[in-house]
Design an enzyme around this catalytic site. Sequence first.
Site: not given
Length: 369
Positions: A213, A262
């Site tokens: 990530e 998110k």
Amino acid sequence: MKLDQIELREIQMPLVSFFETSFGRTTQRRILLIRVFSEGVVGFGEATSPEGPFYNHESTGTAWHILRDFVIPRVLRASLQGPADAAALLKPIRGHGMAKAAVETALWDLHARQSGKPLHQLLGGTRRSIDCGVSIGIQDTVGELLGKIEKEVTAGYQRIKIKIKPGWDVDVVREVRSRFPSIVLMCDANSAYSLRDVDLFKRLDEFNLLMIEQPLAWNDIIDHIQLQKAIQTPICLDESILDAEDARKALDSSACRIINIKLGRVAGHTEAKRVHDVCAAHSVPVWCGGMLEAGIGRAHNIAMSTLQNFCLPGDVSASQRYFRSDIIDPEVEVDSHGRIQVLDGPGIGFEPSMKRIEAVTVRSEVVRL
Ligand code: OSB
Ligand code: MG
């Protein structure tokens, strides 16, 4: 939506244990909560901004300023048909997605409660349970990290993510992999590296990681194209993807093969759904990231994660991993298969406890027109 007033509130809660990433250590959360009031019904939102501007440009303090002086007055002055109009209304405010999302998500909760329906249903979600992983921060010793992983694997979590930074990377991943040969494992660099480190990422290829990530800069897409070409492990972008246009650019250019969504980073449910849809159209899976949220943010994450293309385990985990006592009833719990069951009450489905919220509030302000 006729809005009577919007309340802004800061709560402070210590974390059960510190959380460390390549950009620093957090021990105490300072979280902003939003309540939108409409004719006796209340919707709840949470700003996911961290304490300082190290993940992105936002902080608890900037979110308070942007919310009080720009986002809330704008929303109170507008006559919104529904929560889906909020994203366009807030678009002229550049950046500050976490501040915007606090109000945007509260409006979605309000609308769902007014309709007497669960939020996940209004968002178009189909999943009845959410697959969960955990994100484990940098520890003082590798031994402590191995102990934490052991605990979470035993608890049933489906995927383990460890944080890496220069000096805490290949050797640590090697030790974790040799101790846990078959767990689903990934790492998150939070932008700590550059293209000078391509060889280091090539070395990580041998550990069968599910993904890496955000290896490179928080505002980069272009360099990730080059890195993804050079390694086998899929890259997942987090910090770099602020909206559906960023997702399109990253996927069209093969800068990554997975995207983490998110709510705060993309400014709320409406844009999160757009990012989700762009990824689905590219046959690219998404998963729900976390920002050490308290219960209201956690509940919004669960509602979003019911969308069909959330097909990898996310970072949303049990309240108890973060806080001795959370601000919602029930708290978020994860079963022994690493799943959260989706609740069907109106709105976010979890009831914020005003008694608990009052007990941890350090400042609040009610804004009316
Ligand atoms: O990059 O995903 C991230 C926490 C704070 C800031 C950034 C990140 C994280 C996490 C924790 O990884 C996710 C969570 O458990 O809430
Ligand atoms: Mg991340």
